[in-house]
Design an enzyme around this catalytic site. Structure first.
Site, PDB file in Angstrom:
ATOM      1  CE  LYS A 292      -0.900   1.218   4.867  1.00 39.61           C
ATOM      2  NZ  LYS A 292      -0.501   2.627   4.828  1.00 39.61           N
ATOM      3  CG  ASN A 293       3.491   2.071   3.202  1.00 36.99           C
ATOM      4  OD1 ASN A 293       2.404   2.589   3.461  1.00 36.99           O
ATOM      5  ND2 ASN A 293       4.217   1.473   4.119  1.00 36.99           N
TER       6      ASN A 293
ATOM      7  NE  ARG B 197       1.888  10.734   7.477  1.00 37.50           N
ATOM      8  CZ  ARG B 197       1.793  11.853   8.202  1.00 37.50           C
ATOM      9  NH1 ARG B 197       0.784  12.019   9.029  1.00 37.50           N
ATOM     10  NH2 ARG B 197       2.687  12.813   8.077  1.00 37.50           N
TER      11      ARG B 197
ATOM     12  CG  ASP C   5      -2.242   3.210  10.832  1.00 36.90           C
ATOM     13  OD1 ASP C   5      -3.475   3.170  10.729  1.00 36.90           O
ATOM     14  OD2 ASP C   5      -1.473   2.534  10.134  1.00 36.90           O
TER      15      ASP C   5
ATOM     16  CG  ASP D 247       5.132  -0.456   9.126  1.00 32.02           C
ATOM     17  OD1 ASP D 247       4.677   0.000  10.182  1.00 32.02           O
ATOM     18  OD2 ASP D 247       5.051   0.138   8.046  1.00 32.02           O
TER      19      ASP D 247
ATOM     20  CB  VAL E  54      10.866   4.400  13.289  1.00 35.62           C
ATOM     21  CG1 VAL E  54      10.363   5.177  12.078  1.00 35.62           C
ATOM     22  CG2 VAL E  54      12.120   3.596  12.917  1.00 35.62           C
TER      23      VAL E  54
END
Length: 435
Positions: free
Chosen positions: A24-25, A94, A118, A306, A328
């Site tokens: 998705k990123n 975002r 998120d 992640d 992070v």
């Protein structure tokens, strides 16, 4: 208000094959980049996730044509009559901030609503805004969104205080059509960032990836449409490998190359996992059980932030004490209470544990955890706060000793390709219902 929830019944070891698509990123950033081309672009191996639909709707609202055919997304840029992303998209993801640079190139002005995503910690837009100002844009951050103007962006020397993925992508998509040379120092070098740079290069951009987190972009007058196939999602691949390990099974993951998982594979191997790796697939099993570990998350090529949520659940099934130090995002451990409700023995701390002191040292940020295993996991009724945390709750439910009700599943569906179908294909008893 009615919402979808998953009822999960533990059903023994999870086994089977999973084929991962692009992340998705990556896909959403490629969709934004396609705005810059003169002609249609095609993105192949795209996942079916909520963020793709949201980003596609934003592009259509700006006047671009977006069509989907299975795993192919086609974007045909159109004239931008109104360079405003509607406020209806406020807080959904975002992506809007990444559209500012492209809209300035296309229309000389832009308005995008406040970003969402998120709730994992501060991800301010300051880095994006300062980079755009350095390139000649007038930018105002208001209560409802960000407004910007520029007759022509120009190259600049930009130093990022932290290697932010999003800010690096903003600079890439703003600099490729700017006048002159942009030198970005302190850039993020995650695989998804490099993948975006390669796509822009196919479109005609002049981009040089230099040592020491430096990217040099020479602006060009125009870009053309391009076609690309997204590489497999390394977050999803790791998550399903852990799904096999945590239930005493074995999942074979296709479509994500070994080089995108090298640090994750070694981490799991240190915990006792055994791997088979080919050019087509990767599989992991732990016939002799799991050992504890100490893991320190970091920017690429370190251990990815992640990857830590599935790992945290796996720690609960390793014999002994494990430590996780998140460096992070300062609020990444918001999901721990839900896991503790399911029997995970986790204590969180604001101290730096499991690695050198990080930028959250001497702050009030709860960013380290100590996990005791083997924890006896129990079924529970929990609400999932974000996409990666949601997946970790499914893993805990799969390894528990009774049924669970998982709420907030829209978070998982926003970031994973058909997750319910995938888990059912591995043998998990999972039913979706409205609650």
């Amino acid at each position: 208000m009615a919402e979808e929830a998953w009822k999960v019944e533990p059903s023994g070891p999870l086994r089977g094959d999973i084929h991962v698509r692009g992340s998705k990123n990556a896909v959403t950033k490629h969709m934004v980049a396609a705005m810059l081309g003169e002609g249609e672009s095609t993105i192949r191996n795209a996942p079916e996730v909520g963020d793709v639909e949201i980003t596609g709707a934003m592009l259509q609202a700006l006047g671009h044509a977006v069509t989907r055919d299975g795993s192919h997304i086609r974007i045909a840029p159109g004239p931008v009559a109104e360079p405003r992303v509607p406020e209806a998209f406020t807080g959904l993801n975002r992506i809007p901030i990444l559209m500012v640079g492209p809209l300035l190139h296309l229309a000389g002005e832009a308005f995008v609503p406040l970003v969402g995503g998120d709730p994992i910690g501060r991800r301010p837009v300051d880095f994006h805004v300062e980079a755009l100002r350095a390139m000649g844009a007038e930018v105002e951050v208001g209560d409802t969104g960000i407004s910007a103007r520029a007759t022509r962006l120009h190259g600049a020397r930009i130093d990022l205080p932290y290697p932010s993925v999003g800010a690096t992508e903003t600079v890439l998509m703003s600099a490729v059509l700017a006048e002159g040379k942009t030198v970005l120092r302190g850039a993020a070098m995650e695989p998804e960032v490099v993948e975006l740079a390669l796509f822009l290069q196919r479109m005609g951009a002049q981009i040089e990836l230099s040592p020491d987190r430096r990217i040099v972009i020479e602006g060009v007058k125009k870009l053309k449409g391009a076609s690309t196939r997204l590489a497999g999602d390394r977050l999803e691949a790791f998550s399903y490998l852990v799904a096999g390990l945590i239930t005493g099974g074995e999942v074979r993951v296709h479509g994500c190359s070994q080089d995108r998982l090298v640090t994750a594979i070694t981490t799991l191997a240190r915990m006792g996992a055994r791997f088979e790796i080919t050019d087509e697939w990767i599989t992991a099993s732990a016939p002799d059980g799991l050992r504890p570990a100490a893991v320190h998350t970091d920017t690429h090529p370190g251990y990815m932030t992640d990857w830590q949520q599935p790992l945290m659940v796996l720690f609960t099934q390793a014999e002994g004490m494990s430590v996780l130090h998140e460096t992070v995002f300062e609020n990444r451990l918001v999901y721990v209470p839900a896991l503790k409700k399911m029997g995970c023995e986790i204590e969180t701390f604001n101290a730096c544990l499991g690695g050198p002191a990080c930028r959250f040292h001497d702050s009030n940020s709860v960013h380290s955890a100590v996990v005791r295993g083997v924890s006896k996991l129990t079924g529970a009724d929990v609400t999932m706060p974000d996409v990666r945390a949601g997946f970790s709750a499914v893993l805990a439910a799969a390894a528990a000793d009774g049924p669970s009700t998982l709420r907030g599943v829209h978070h998982i569906e926003r970031g994973y390709h058909r997750p319910a179908e995938q888990f059912v294909s591995l043998g998990l008893s999972l039913h979706s219902e409205t609650v």
